[in-house]
Design a protein around this motif. Sequence first.
Motif, PDB file in Angstrom:
ATOM      1  N   PHE A 133       0.613  -1.133  -0.242  1.00 24.64           N
ATOM      2  CA  PHE A 133       0.165   0.099  -0.044  1.00 24.64           C
ATOM      3  C   PHE A 133       1.239   1.083  -0.165  1.00 24.64           C
ATOM      4  O   PHE A 133       0.277   2.209  -0.742  1.00 24.64           O
ATOM      5  CB  PHE A 133      -0.399  -0.218   1.037  1.00 24.64           C
ATOM      6  CG  PHE A 133      -2.202   1.379   1.059  1.00 24.64           C
ATOM      7  CD1 PHE A 133      -2.077   2.132   2.397  1.00 24.64           C
ATOM      8  CD2 PHE A 133      -2.583   1.231   0.326  1.00 24.64           C
ATOM      9  CE1 PHE A 133      -2.877   3.499   2.032  1.00 24.64           C
ATOM     10  CE2 PHE A 133      -4.397   2.122   0.455  1.00 24.64           C
ATOM     11  CZ  PHE A 133      -4.652   3.463   0.981  1.00 24.64           C
ATOM     12  N   GLU A 166     -12.457  -9.659  -2.312  1.00 29.49           N
ATOM     13  CA  GLU A 166     -11.890  -9.580  -4.011  1.00 29.49           C
ATOM     14  C   GLU A 166     -12.229 -10.688  -4.563  1.00 29.49           C
ATOM     15  O   GLU A 166     -12.419 -11.034  -5.568  1.00 29.49           O
ATOM     16  CB  GLU A 166     -10.821  -9.690  -3.825  1.00 29.49           C
ATOM     17  CG  GLU A 166      -9.519 -10.101  -3.122  1.00 29.49           C
ATOM     18  CD  GLU A 166      -9.286  -9.941  -2.242  1.00 29.49           C
ATOM     19  OE1 GLU A 166     -10.016  -9.205  -1.054  1.00 29.49           O
ATOM     20  OE2 GLU A 166      -8.410 -10.266  -1.689  1.00 29.49           O
ATOM     21  N   TYR A 167     -12.850 -11.840  -3.422  1.00 30.11           N
ATOM     22  CA  TYR A 167     -13.344 -12.838  -4.181  1.00 30.11           C
ATOM     23  C   TYR A 167     -14.889 -13.437  -4.229  1.00 30.11           C
ATOM     24  O   TYR A 167     -15.055 -14.214  -5.034  1.00 30.11           O
ATOM     25  CB  TYR A 167     -12.750 -14.273  -3.934  1.00 30.11           C
ATOM     26  CG  TYR A 167     -10.678 -14.571  -4.368  1.00 30.11           C
ATOM     27  CD1 TYR A 167     -10.380 -14.204  -2.238  1.00 30.11           C
ATOM     28  CD2 TYR A 167     -10.493 -14.185  -4.621  1.00 30.11           C
ATOM     29  CE1 TYR A 167      -8.954 -13.723  -2.286  1.00 30.11           C
ATOM     30  CE2 TYR A 167      -9.444 -14.733  -5.082  1.00 30.11           C
ATOM     31  CZ  TYR A 167      -8.275 -14.541  -4.233  1.00 30.11           C
ATOM     32  OH  TYR A 167      -7.054 -14.135  -4.155  1.00 30.11           O
ATOM     33  N   LYS A 187      -7.566 -11.819 -12.642  1.00 27.78           N
ATOM     34  CA  LYS A 187      -8.054 -11.291 -12.915  1.00 27.78           C
ATOM     35  C   LYS A 187      -7.454 -10.967 -15.240  1.00 27.78           C
ATOM     36  O   LYS A 187      -7.290  -9.810 -15.514  1.00 27.78           O
ATOM     37  CB  LYS A 187      -7.888  -9.814 -12.270  1.00 27.78           C
ATOM     38  CG  LYS A 187      -8.069 -10.308 -11.248  1.00 27.78           C
ATOM     39  CD  LYS A 187      -9.321  -9.781 -10.982  1.00 27.78           C
ATOM     40  CE  LYS A 187      -9.822  -9.760  -9.360  1.00 27.78           C
ATOM     41  NZ  LYS A 187      -9.999 -10.407  -8.811  1.00 27.78           N
ATOM     42  N   GLN A 229       1.055 -24.276   3.294  1.00 27.52           N
ATOM     43  CA  GLN A 229       1.285 -22.818   3.131  1.00 27.52           C
ATOM     44  C   GLN A 229       3.148 -23.168   3.909  1.00 27.52           C
ATOM     45  O   GLN A 229       3.134 -23.303   4.333  1.00 27.52           O
ATOM     46  CB  GLN A 229       0.688 -22.466   3.260  1.00 27.52           C
ATOM     47  CG  GLN A 229      -0.412 -22.313   2.137  1.00 27.52           C
ATOM     48  CD  GLN A 229      -1.365 -20.684   3.407  1.00 27.52           C
ATOM     49  OE1 GLN A 229      -0.831 -20.250   3.460  1.00 27.52           O
ATOM     50  NE2 GLN A 229      -2.670 -21.076   2.830  1.00 27.52           N
ATOM     51  N   ALA A 271      -4.910  -3.694   1.397  1.00 25.68           N
ATOM     52  CA  ALA A 271      -4.339  -3.514   0.098  1.00 25.68           C
ATOM     53  C   ALA A 271      -5.492  -2.454  -0.304  1.00 25.68           C
ATOM     54  O   ALA A 271      -5.327  -2.355  -1.463  1.00 25.68           O
ATOM     55  CB  ALA A 271      -3.900  -5.128  -0.388  1.00 25.68           C
ATOM     56  N   GLN A 272      -6.208  -3.036   0.337  1.00 29.44           N
ATOM     57  CA  GLN A 272      -7.485  -2.190  -0.789  1.00 29.44           C
ATOM     58  C   GLN A 272      -8.312  -1.151   0.176  1.00 29.44           C
ATOM     59  O   GLN A 272      -9.627  -1.009  -0.071  1.00 29.44           O
ATOM     60  CB  GLN A 272      -8.593  -3.244  -1.168  1.00 29.44           C
ATOM     61  CG  GLN A 272      -7.954  -4.340  -1.499  1.00 29.44           C
ATOM     62  CD  GLN A 272      -9.039  -5.153  -2.301  1.00 29.44           C
ATOM     63  OE1 GLN A 272      -9.032  -6.149  -1.251  1.00 29.44           O
ATOM     64  NE2 GLN A 272      -9.817  -5.374  -3.461  1.00 29.44           N
ATOM     65  N   GLN A 279      -5.291 -22.658  -4.162  1.00 31.60           N
ATOM     66  CA  GLN A 279      -6.136 -23.214  -3.166  1.00 31.60           C
ATOM     67  C   GLN A 279      -6.842 -23.375  -4.844  1.00 31.60           C
ATOM     68  O   GLN A 279      -7.777 -23.895  -4.513  1.00 31.60           O
ATOM     69  CB  GLN A 279      -6.768 -22.053  -2.857  1.00 31.60           C
ATOM     70  CG  GLN A 279      -6.509 -21.026  -1.681  1.00 31.60           C
ATOM     71  CD  GLN A 279      -6.543 -22.187  -0.473  1.00 31.60           C
ATOM     72  OE1 GLN A 279      -7.132 -22.890  -0.389  1.00 31.60           O
ATOM     73  NE2 GLN A 279      -5.597 -22.625   1.014  1.00 31.60           N
ATOM     74  N   ARG A 312      -5.481  -3.185  -8.967  1.00 33.03           N
ATOM     75  CA  ARG A 312      -4.784  -2.006  -8.741  1.00 33.03           C
ATOM     76  C   ARG A 312      -4.332  -0.960 -10.285  1.00 33.03           C
ATOM     77  O   ARG A 312      -4.403   0.457 -10.501  1.00 33.03           O
ATOM     78  CB  ARG A 312      -2.758  -1.189  -8.481  1.00 33.03           C
ATOM     79  CG  ARG A 312      -3.355  -1.609  -6.819  1.00 33.03           C
ATOM     80  CD  ARG A 312      -3.777  -0.439  -6.306  1.00 33.03           C
ATOM     81  NE  ARG A 312      -4.024  -0.411  -4.956  1.00 33.03           N
ATOM     82  CZ  ARG A 312      -4.680   0.104  -3.676  1.00 33.03           C
ATOM     83  NH1 ARG A 312      -6.182   1.309  -4.115  1.00 33.03           N
ATOM     84  NH2 ARG A 312      -4.814   0.133  -2.623  1.00 33.03           N
ATOM     85  N   PRO A 356      -5.262 -18.565   4.685  1.00 33.16           N
ATOM     86  CA  PRO A 356      -6.432 -18.749   4.495  1.00 33.16           C
ATOM     87  C   PRO A 356      -6.911 -19.956   3.284  1.00 33.16           C
ATOM     88  O   PRO A 356      -5.589 -20.195   2.922  1.00 33.16           O
ATOM     89  CB  PRO A 356      -6.099 -17.624   3.429  1.00 33.16           C
ATOM     90  CG  PRO A 356      -4.645 -18.073   2.901  1.00 33.16           C
ATOM     91  CD  PRO A 356      -4.200 -17.730   3.791  1.00 33.16           C
ATOM     92  N   PRO A 357      -8.408 -20.153   3.042  1.00 34.49           N
ATOM     93  CA  PRO A 357      -9.291 -19.634   3.273  1.00 34.49           C
ATOM     94  C   PRO A 357     -10.139 -19.367   4.573  1.00 34.49           C
ATOM     95  O   PRO A 357     -10.937 -18.641   4.819  1.00 34.49           O
ATOM     96  CB  PRO A 357     -10.261 -19.725   1.804  1.00 34.49           C
ATOM     97  CG  PRO A 357     -10.310 -21.185   1.926  1.00 34.49           C
ATOM     98  CD  PRO A 357      -8.701 -21.492   2.600  1.00 34.49           C
ATOM     99  N   LEU A 362     -16.428 -15.075  -8.255  1.00 33.91           N
ATOM    100  CA  LEU A 362     -16.128 -13.655  -8.835  1.00 33.91           C
ATOM    101  C   LEU A 362     -16.716 -12.283  -9.245  1.00 33.91           C
ATOM    102  O   LEU A 362     -16.285 -11.329  -9.180  1.00 33.91           O
ATOM    103  CB  LEU A 362     -15.092 -14.178  -9.912  1.00 33.91           C
ATOM    104  CG  LEU A 362     -13.692 -14.303  -9.513  1.00 33.91           C
ATOM    105  CD1 LEU A 362     -12.828 -13.500  -9.170  1.00 33.91           C
ATOM    106  CD2 LEU A 362     -13.663 -15.780  -8.975  1.00 33.91           C
TER     107      LEU A 362
END
Lengths: 502, 305, 285
Positions: free
Chosen positions: A226, C67-68, A303, A383, C242-243, A366, A247, C228-229, C44
Motif C-alpha cells: 500500500f 475480492e473473491y 484477473k 503453505q 491492500a484495498q 487453492q 490496482r 487462507p481461506p 467472482l
Amino acid sequence: MRHAFKILCTLVCVLILAVPGAVFSATDTPVSVAQGIDAQTLDPQMDTLGSSTAIFSNIYDALVMVDDTGRVVPALATAWRFVNDTTLELTLRRGVTFQNGAPFTARDVVFSLQRMMATDHPVLTHPWIADIVKNVVAIGDYTVRITTEAPDAPLLRRMAPWLILPEDTFQKVGAQEFGQHPVGTGPYQAGQWVKNDHLTLNAFPDYWRGRPRISQVTFRVIPEDFARYVALKTGTADILVNLPPERVAEVQQDPNLRVAAIHASRTIFIGMNTWTPPFNKVQVRQALNYAVDVDEIIQTILKGHGYRNPSSVNQTTFGYCPTLKPYPHDPQKARELLAQAGYPHGFSATLATTIGRYLDDVQVAQGVAGQLESVGIHAQVAQEEWAVYWGAWLSRKQPGMYLLGFGGAPLDADYVMASHFDSTRRGIYYNSPTSDKLIADGRRTTDDAGRKQIYCQLESYLQTQAPWIFLFDQQDIYGMTKRVVWQPRVDELIWMYDATVQ
Amino acid sequence: MQGYLTRRIAHSLLALIGVTLVAFVFVNASGDPAALLLPGDATPAQAAELRRSLGLDRPFLAQYGLFVWQAAHGNFGTSLRQQLPAAQVILTNAPATAELAVGASVVSVVLGVPLGIVAASYRGRLYDWLTSVFVLIGQSAPIFWLGLMAIWIFSLELRLLPPFGRGTLAQLVLPVMTLAWYVSALLTRMTRASMLEVLDQDYIRTARSKGLSWIPVILKHALRNAAIPVLTVFGLQFGELLGGVVVTETVFAWPGMGRAIVDAIDARDYPVVLAGVVVVATMFVAVNLLVDLSYGLLDPRIRYQ
Amino acid sequence: MVDLLRRLARDPKGVVSLVLLLAVAVAALAAPLIAPANPLLQSLPSSDLAPMASAPGGTIHWLGTDEYGRDVLARVIYGARVSLVVALGAVFLAGVAGATLGILAGFAAGPVDTVTMRIVDVQLAFPTVLLAIAWIAFIGNNLASLIAVVALSGWASYVRVARASVLALRTVPFVEATIAAGASGARIMLRHIAPNVLSPIIVLATLQLGRAVLLESTLSFLGLGIQPPTPSWGSMLADGRAQLDTAWWIAAFPGLAITLLVLGANLLGDALRDALDPRFEQRHV
C-alpha cells in the motif's frame, strides 16, 4: 490544566502542519524506482536476488546482452566466433573505462570469470558457471578465449548475467569494501547507499554507449504494497515494480500515471515428486492436467494477467515450441485416466506452496486444489515459508505436488531443462533416459534451427509424460508516472540507460 | 543498593545468554541458509559445498559455542548475506530504531499521562469520553492498521506527510505517532485509574472542599503515587514497543534494526539474527533496570528489601 | 460466584461488557445458524461489492463482499470462532501455566523461584514478534502453533502477578499460622493461596484477551497467521489492507469486531477489578 492541555494540542497541531512534505514537490531530474527489497551487497557475484540483479545492470556491464527480440547483441564484447566447438573467442571493445578511470581490458574479464569459477569459498554465482566453463584466458589486451567442458550451445546467452569487475580495483580494496563501494563499466555509478532505505545512482559521463539521459536514479525500498502504491500516486516514486493487478484499472485511469505490462520470463507450474505414488504413474499425471482448468485460474484469480503455457519452457525463451497444444479441460477424461491407473476414487496428496513469493501463489494453489476436488483428488494445501519450502525442495523432500515459479536469465530452454529435468544436473523430481538424451542433444547442437527442432521433440515428450501440471507464464506489471519514458524488460532488469524524462 | 545492582546485572546477563540460545536453536534448526543464498538453479551438491565453506555443517553445539566465545570478544561473525560483520549490520541500523523507540516512548508519556490526568479530573464529562475513545482505538487496532490508515489519510488523501523513508522531521511524525498510540493508551488508562484512586482519598477531597487549588495538590501527591504503576507498565511495555517497532518499520519503510532482524530471520542469516537479538534484549534489559532503579528512588521501602 | 455476577450486574461497565462478550460468543457458537452465506464460497462476478449492494444473482450482501466475492458478514461471524479460539486458548494456556509457575515460585522460594524468574526474564527480554516469527519458522504454521505462540508471548506476566500475590500472602498472619501448625504445602496452596491469586489473574486474563487478538492480526500481517481461506478477524484485517482506499469494508468490519471484543474484555476486566475490590459496597450502594 485545561489551559496547558490546549496549548499542548495547538503545539502538536502546528508542528504537524508546519512541516509539510516539501518532499512532494516534483523534483525534475532524479527518477525513483520503488521495489520491496534492497540489495544485500553491491558485489554482483554475491547477491542473486532478482531485485538486486535488476539494480546491478546499471552499475556493471557483461560481455553480451540479450535484446527484446531474444537476440544476443554485443556489449563489452564486439565480436565472437567459435574456434572449435568447445572454444569461444571474443573480441573486446576498446576505449572502455571503468567508473574510476581504470581501462577495461581482457584481464578484467579473466579475473571476473575466474572468481566465479573458484571452488574454494565459492561465490554465490558459482552455479552459473560451474561445470560449464573449463578455463578462460586472455590473449593480448582485447581478446579472450573461453573453453567449455563440452560443446555448449546456450553459452552466449548464459554470459549475459556475467558482470565484469575491475581486477586492480577489486584486489586493492578487497571484497568487503568493494561490495559497499562498487566500480563497474555501466551507465551509472553507485552513490549514497542507505541500507534498506535507498540507493542513489549517478550518471557516468564517460560511459561507452554515451552519457545516460537521466542524471540520477534512486532505487527506494518500500516493503509494504500500500505504501508503494501511495508513493506512485503521490509521485514520490516514478516506477513501481510489481503493481498488484487490482490496482491496474485505477492507475490506468489516473491522468498522471500509466501501466506497462510485459510477458515475463517466469513460468508458474505445479511440479510433482514422480518417484512417489501415485505420481509415479503417467496416467495420474496426465489426469491432473486434464482436471485443472488453467484458463479459469488465469481469469478469476489473476484477473486475466497471465499467459497460458502448455509447455515446460517459458514462451519468451529461445527454444519454446510454439506448436504444442495445451491439455483440454476434461474432468471426464481425468477420471477415466485415474481409474486406469488404479485410483477410481481419487486420492489424497499434499500441495505445497510458498506464501506471497509469487503473485497470488496461495490463491492459485487453492484454486487448483478446488478444481482437483471435482475429480476426486483431495489436495491438502500446505503453505510454507520460503526457507522451509526451499530447504525441503532441494533435499528432494517435497512429498507430493508443489507450486513453484521458475525463470529469469539465461533466456534459453536449456536453463529449465538443467534445473528441473536433467538427471546429470538438477532433475531431482523427474528424469528419464529419453528426455536426458534430448536435453544433451539440445545443448550440444550449435545451429539454432536444429536446436529448435530438438526442443520441440523434447517439450512434446515432456508434455506427454506430464511431470508438471502446466499452468501459465507470469505477466510483470509496472506502474509509472507519465514523465518517465521507460520500457520494461523480459529479463526483469531495471535498466535505466535508455530511459528519458519528459 | 550496590548489591541489588550487581545482582540485577548478573540476572540480566543470564537472561541474555538464554535469549541467544533460544534464538540460535530456532533459526539454525529451521532452514538452510546456504540453499537460500544460492540462485534458483543451484544443485543440492552446490548447496552442500557452500554450507561446508561457511562452516554450517559443523555440529550444533560447536557452532553455538563458537558464537558465545566470539560474542564475548565483541565479534558476532559475518552476515551470510551482506558480506559485512553482523554487528555492523545491526548497529548501522540501530540509530533509526532508537529514534523511533525513544520518540514513541517520549510521545507516549507526554501524551498519555496528561491525558489520563485530565480524564480523571473531568471524570464522566466530554474530555473523559474522548479519552476513552482514544484509548479504545489504541488498544484494539493493530499497529500495522493504524499505520496504514495514517498513510491513507495523511499521505494519500491530504498529501500532508510523506508515507515512507527517514531523514526529515516530517517523515518521523507518522511512524512515531503510530507506534506511540498503543502505549499512550495503556499509560492513559493506568494514569486515569491511579488518579481516580488518589482523587478519591479523603485528604484530597478535604483539600478541594477547602477551596485549595487542586493542581498543585494533584501534581504533588497524585503523580507521585501514580508514578510506580506507570513506570511498571512502561518497563513491561517496552518489550511490546520493540515488537511494534518491527511492524512500524515495515509499514513505513523505516530503515531500522527491526526490519534488518526480520529479513535476517527470513533468510536464516543467523549471525545477524543473533547480533540483533542481543542488542534488542540488551536494550530491553537496560530499560527495565532503569525502571527498577527508579522504583528504588521513588519508594524508599523497596530500597531496603 | 453468584455474588460476583450480582455485583457485575450492578455496574454499568459490567453489564455492557457481558453483553458484548455474549454477542461474540453467540456469533462463534451459532455461526452456521446465523451466517447468511458460506464464508468460503467464492463468486467472482460479485467481487468487491459495497455494503448493502446486491449481487448479480439478487442476494443482498449486508456488509459487502471481498475480492473473491465472499460475503463479509458471513466471514465476520465465522471469524469469531477462530479469533475466539486463538485468543481464549492462548490466554487460558498462558494463564494456567503462568499462574501455576508463579504460585510454585512464590511458595517454594529458593532455587525454584530463582530459576523460574530467570526464565521469565528471558521470555520478557525476547521481543514478541521476533519470537513469533522464529517459533513459527521452526515449528510450522498451523492453528495449534499459533495458539502456542500467542500463549508463549504472554505467560510471563501471569507468573509475575501470581508470584506477587503469593509473596504478599505468605506474610499474612493466618497463613503463617497455618504453616506453623504443620499443614502441608499443597493444602495451603489450594485452600488459601490459589483463590486469592485467582482474582488478579482473571483480571489480567481479560486484559490480555484483546492483546491476543491483536497479536494474531499482526502475525497475519507478517504472513504467519491463520492460513487462507479460513476467516479470522485478524487475517481479514491483514488481507484487506491492500484495498483500504477502494474497498474499505473488507477490513473495517472485522476491525470493528475486534474493537468490540477488546472493549468488552477491557470493560470486564475493569468491572471485575471493581467487583473483587473489598470496597465495592462502598461505591455501589
